[in-house]
Each structure stands twice: as structure tokens, then as C-alpha cells.
Design a protein around this motif. Structure first.
Motif, PDB file in Angstrom:
ATOM      1  N   ALA A 114       0.808  -1.231   0.000  1.00 18.18           N
ATOM      2  CA  ALA A 114       0.000   0.000   0.000  1.00 18.18           C
ATOM      3  C   ALA A 114       0.842   1.283   0.000  1.00 18.18           C
ATOM      4  O   ALA A 114       0.482   2.252  -0.679  1.00 18.18           O
ATOM      5  N   PRO A 115       1.979   1.350   0.749  1.00 11.99           N
ATOM      6  CA  PRO A 115       2.766   2.598   0.705  1.00 11.99           C
ATOM      7  C   PRO A 115       3.210   2.984  -0.711  1.00 11.99           C
ATOM      8  O   PRO A 115       3.269   4.173  -1.034  1.00 11.99           O
ATOM      9  N   ALA A 116       3.493   2.001  -1.567  1.00 10.38           N
ATOM     10  CA  ALA A 116       3.883   2.304  -2.952  1.00 10.38           C
ATOM     11  C   ALA A 116       2.716   2.925  -3.710  1.00 10.38           C
ATOM     12  O   ALA A 116       2.905   3.804  -4.566  1.00 10.38           O
ATOM     13  N   ILE A 117       1.487   2.486  -3.397  1.00 10.82           N
ATOM     14  CA  ILE A 117       0.302   3.072  -4.024  1.00 10.82           C
ATOM     15  C   ILE A 117       0.131   4.512  -3.551  1.00 10.82           C
ATOM     16  O   ILE A 117      -0.116   5.426  -4.348  1.00 10.82           O
ATOM     17  N   ARG A 118       0.270   4.733  -2.252  1.00 11.35           N
ATOM     18  CA  ARG A 118       0.095   6.088  -1.692  1.00 11.35           C
ATOM     19  C   ARG A 118       1.151   7.054  -2.242  1.00 11.35           C
ATOM     20  O   ARG A 118       0.851   8.212  -2.527  1.00 11.35           O
ATOM     21  N   GLN A 119       2.391   6.558  -2.397  1.00  6.93           N
ATOM     22  CA  GLN A 119       3.445   7.407  -2.979  1.00  6.93           C
ATOM     23  C   GLN A 119       3.099   7.762  -4.431  1.00  6.93           C
ATOM     24  O   GLN A 119       3.267   8.910  -4.854  1.00  6.93           O
ATOM     25  N   THR A 120       2.600   6.778  -5.184  1.00  3.32           N
ATOM     26  CA  THR A 120       2.242   7.023  -6.588  1.00  3.32           C
ATOM     27  C   THR A 120       1.103   8.029  -6.689  1.00  3.32           C
ATOM     28  O   THR A 120       1.128   8.946  -7.527  1.00  3.32           O
ATOM     29  N   GLN A 121       0.097   7.890  -5.822  1.00  2.81           N
ATOM     30  CA  GLN A 121      -1.007   8.860  -5.815  1.00  2.81           C
ATOM     31  C   GLN A 121      -0.495  10.264  -5.488  1.00  2.81           C
ATOM     32  O   GLN A 121      -0.932  11.250  -6.089  1.00  2.81           O
ATOM     33  N   ALA A 122       0.442  10.345  -4.533  1.00  2.23           N
ATOM     34  CA  ALA A 122       0.983  11.653  -4.149  1.00  2.23           C
ATOM     35  C   ALA A 122       1.791  12.271  -5.287  1.00  2.23           C
ATOM     36  O   ALA A 122       1.742  13.487  -5.516  1.00  2.23           O
ATOM     37  N   ARG A 123       2.522  11.453  -6.019  1.00  2.39           N
ATOM     38  CA  ARG A 123       3.281  11.960  -7.170  1.00  2.39           C
ATOM     39  C   ARG A 123       2.329  12.501  -8.243  1.00  2.39           C
ATOM     40  O   ARG A 123       2.567  13.564  -8.826  1.00  2.39           O
ATOM     41  N   LEU A 124       1.245  11.763  -8.498  1.00  2.00           N
ATOM     42  CA  LEU A 124       0.267  12.212  -9.489  1.00  2.00           C
ATOM     43  C   LEU A 124      -0.438  13.485  -9.039  1.00  2.00           C
ATOM     44  O   LEU A 124      -0.696  14.391  -9.840  1.00  2.00           O
ATOM     45  N   ALA A 125      -0.730  13.583  -7.745  1.00  2.00           N
ATOM     46  CA  ALA A 125      -1.380  14.784  -7.212  1.00  2.00           C
ATOM     47  C   ALA A 125      -0.470  16.001  -7.378  1.00  2.00           C
ATOM     48  O   ALA A 125      -0.937  17.109  -7.683  1.00  2.00           O
ATOM     49  N   LEU A 126       0.833  15.787  -7.194  1.00  2.00           N
ATOM     50  CA  LEU A 126       1.796  16.887  -7.360  1.00  2.00           C
ATOM     51  C   LEU A 126       1.845  17.343  -8.817  1.00  2.00           C
ATOM     52  O   LEU A 126       1.857  18.549  -9.105  1.00  2.00           O
ATOM     53  N   ALA A 127       1.837  16.389  -9.751  1.00  2.00           N
ATOM     54  CA  ALA A 127       1.831  16.730 -11.179  1.00  2.00           C
ATOM     55  C   ALA A 127       0.557  17.493 -11.530  1.00  2.00           C
ATOM     56  O   ALA A 127       0.579  18.468 -12.283  1.00  2.00           O
TER      57      ALA A 127
END
Length: 230
Positions: free
Chosen positions: A49-62
Motif C-alpha cells: 500500500a505505501p507504494a500506491i500512496r506514494q504514486t497517488q501523491a506523485r500524481l497529485a503533485l503533477a
């Protein structure tokens, strides 16, 4: 109750089914049970799950930096498409534990088009390369915004504060030789000419064998070796 269901589904996820007198389900049925568990309990039951949360955060930043052309990837989207991205990672016999963080991250980015996924790596990269040459993982879930951490000596020579996504400043956590945080800054050049002086005075007392130069902005970076080894 809900907690009992959660426990049962976690046990299914770990494939403890052979402990019960029930016949072991075929892989396809076990995979469907795991996907049903995901739909019921949400993404946080996954070890990755942490890898999913990091990916969501990266997309939110973009999305924040470059607008709505960047798709949100919210939990409901991810769960609805689990058959596509997660099922192939579950292995045989199927288990949530087989879905490793790097594979999960790549599979999620596979839900975007190829050009978008490549662009994300440029806008919100997984790591920042320190002047020492070591890639420093970026933690997109840190409370103060995206953060890197490194020994102070690895960041010597930085004259412009590291940024991503056009202008988002990384929070830099500087560590002692014992890997304890000794400073936290979003303006390294100002820190070098200010707070560093008191910190270096303290560090010279605690770690006299290590390198604490007077002018870190122009000092040679390294991975925290002692002066004797330099």
C-alpha cells in the motif's frame, strides 16, 4: 463482525487456507477472493500500500503543478481496475504478499498512457541524485511535503535548493554520521550560511573524525567518510 471479516480476509491474503479442512481453492477462485477482499476492505490491506500512496501523491503533485490534464488516480479507480493491474501480480498460489512495491508501482503507472508515465518520472521522480552521486529516495508522504534525507556531507556543494515539478522545493533532512536528523531545511544555501555554523560547531565536538568544513556550499561532497579516509 467487520473485524472478524477483516481477519478472515487477511488470512486468505496470506494463503493460510490449508490450515482449514476446506479443500484448497483453485488459483482463479483464490484470486477472485483476494480481489473481493480488496473491494471490501480497501487498498491499505495490501502490504505494498505505501507504494500506491506514494504514486497517488506523485500524481497529485503533477496535477497541482500542471493542471487537470493529469488524471487523478483515486482509490475507487484503482480498486475497480484491480483485475487489470493487481491480479497478474498475485502469483500462484495467489497472495497479496507476492505483489512487491516496485511491481505495484509499475503496474499502476501502466494504467496511464506510456507518455504520461514517462513524464511523471521527470516531473515527480522517485529519487534526487545527491552531489555525492547517490540517489536519495523522495518521500512524497512526508508531513511537510516531498522529502529527501542524507548525511550532511552528501549535500556539500549544493548552491541551489533542489526542486521538482517546476518549483516545488524538496524538504532536506540532514543526518549525522549516526543517521540521526540534525537539520531540516527547505533552503540549503541559506542554511549553509546560517544555521549550519552552530550545527557544525556541535558536530565537530561529537564527531571530530568527520568532515565539517567552514564553507559547505563550496566543499567537496562525499558519502560521510571520516577525514582519515578522505
Amino acid at each position: 463482525g467487520h473485524s472478524a471479516l477483516r481477519l478472515l480476509l487477511r488470512r486468505i491474503g496470506a494463503i493460510v487456507l490449508h490450515e482449514t479442512p476446506l479443500p484448497k481453492p483453485p488459483p482463479a477462485a483464490a484470486r477472485q477472493a483476494l480481489l473481493a477482499a480488496l473491494g471490501e476492505l480497501g487498498l491499505d490491506i495490501l502490504p505494498a500500500a505505501p507504494a500506491i500512496r506514494q504514486t497517488q501523491a506523485r500524481l497529485a503533485l503533477a496535477r497541482q503543478a500542471f493542471g487537470d490534464a493529469w488524471p487523478p488516480l483515486d482509490d475507487s479507480d484503482i480498486v475497480l481496475q484491480a483485475e487489470q493491474w493487481l491480479a497478474p501480480l498475485l502469483g500462484d498460489p495467489p497472495s497479496f504478499d507476492r505483489a512487491k512495491p516496485d511491481d505495484v508501482r509499475r503496474a499502476l503507472l501502466g494504467l496511464l498512457d506510456w507518455a504520461r508515465a514517462r513524464e511523471l518520472d521527470a516531473i515527480a521522480p522517485l529519487s534526487f541524485v545527491a552531489p555525492s552521486g547517490r540517489p536519495l529516495p523522495i518521500d512524497y508522504l512526508a508531513p511537510g511535503g516531498p522529502m529527501i534525507e542524507a548525511r550532511a556531507q552528501e549535500c556539500f556543494g549544493i548552491k541551489t535548493h533542489p526542486t521538482i515539478a517546476r518549483s516545488v522545493r524538496l524538504t532536506v533532512s540532514l543526518l549525522s554520521p549516526a543517521h540521526r536528523q540534525i537539520a531540516l531545511t527547505r533552503d540549503l544555501p541559506a542554511f549553509w550560511s546560517g544555521g549550519y555554523r552552530d550545527m557544525a560547531k556541535d558536530m565537530r565536538g561529537r564527531y571530530p573524525k568527520h568532515d565539517w568544513p567552514d564553507d559547505p556550499a563550496n566543499a567537496k561532497p562525499h558519502e560521510g567518510r571520516t577525514k582519515a579516509r578522505l
